[in-house]
Design a protein around this motif. Structure first.
Motif, short mmCIF file in Angstrom:
data_model
loop_
_atom_site.label_atom_id
_atom_site.label_comp_id
_atom_site.label_asym_id
_atom_site.label_seq_id
_atom_site.Cartn_x
_atom_site.Cartn_y
_atom_site.Cartn_z
N TRP A 36 0.84 -1.19 0.00
CA TRP A 36 0.00 0.00 0.00
C TRP A 36 0.88 1.25 0.00
CZ3 TRP A 36 -5.21 -0.25 -0.46
CH2 TRP A 36 -5.82 -1.48 -0.23
N ARG A 38 0.35 5.78 -0.31
CA ARG A 38 -0.66 6.82 -0.16
C ARG A 38 -0.14 8.14 -0.70
NH1 ARG A 38 -0.65 7.26 6.49
NH2 ARG A 38 1.35 8.37 6.72
N ARG A 45 3.58 10.49 -3.74
CA ARG A 45 3.11 9.19 -3.26
C ARG A 45 4.19 8.60 -2.36
NH1 ARG A 45 0.33 5.12 -7.47
NH2 ARG A 45 -0.72 7.10 -7.87
N TYR A 93 -5.27 6.14 -0.91
CA TYR A 93 -4.45 4.94 -0.70
C TYR A 93 -4.50 4.06 -1.93
CZ TYR A 93 -3.66 5.97 4.20
OH TYR A 93 -3.24 6.56 5.37
N GLY A 114 -7.05 3.54 -6.47
CA GLY A 114 -6.99 4.36 -5.27
C GLY A 114 -8.32 4.42 -4.54
#
Length: 121
Positions: A36, A38, A45, A93, A114
């Motif tokens: 993951w 974000r 990112r 995310y 996302g």
């Protein structure tokens, strides 16, 4: 084609919890790492957590002790349990998977579309 579909985002109060899911589907032979990332508005990112096919996990320092990543290899699904959420955790995310589509294929990076996580103070 390969698709990564995230779910579980939403609005939560600070201190609350959310669980994100990401299911990979399509023509997949094997999945190596899943993870993951974000991205908050105006920021790059950033890495959040990852897990190998053997279950080895890695976390960003900012989420250690609060977030837990897990996966179900039989379902090609990765999860992110987020506890004690803070306003600074708010972001979109993205799910990531490194996979190959055929037995002799190369491992390639795939991303989901996302899911928004909003944390109110």
């Amino acid at each position: 084609q390969v698709q990564l579909v995230e779910s579980g985002g939403g609005l939560v109060q600070a201190g609350g919890s959310l669980r994100l899911s990401c299911a990979a589907s399509g023509s997949i032979f094997s999945i190596n790492g899943m993870g993951w990332y974000r991205q908050a508005p105006g920021k790059q990112r950033q890495f959040v957590a990852s897990i190998t096919s053997a279950g080895t996990t890695n976390y960003a320092d900012s989420v250690k002790g609060r977030f837990t990543i897990s996966r179900d290899n039989a379902k090609n699904t990765v999860y992110l349990q987020m506890n004690s959420l803070k306003p600074e955790d708010a972001a979109v995310y993205y799910c990531n998977a490194v996979l190959r589509r055929t037995v002799g294929g190369i491992f390639t990076n795939y991303w989901g579309q996302g899911t928004q996580v909003t944390v109110s103070s």
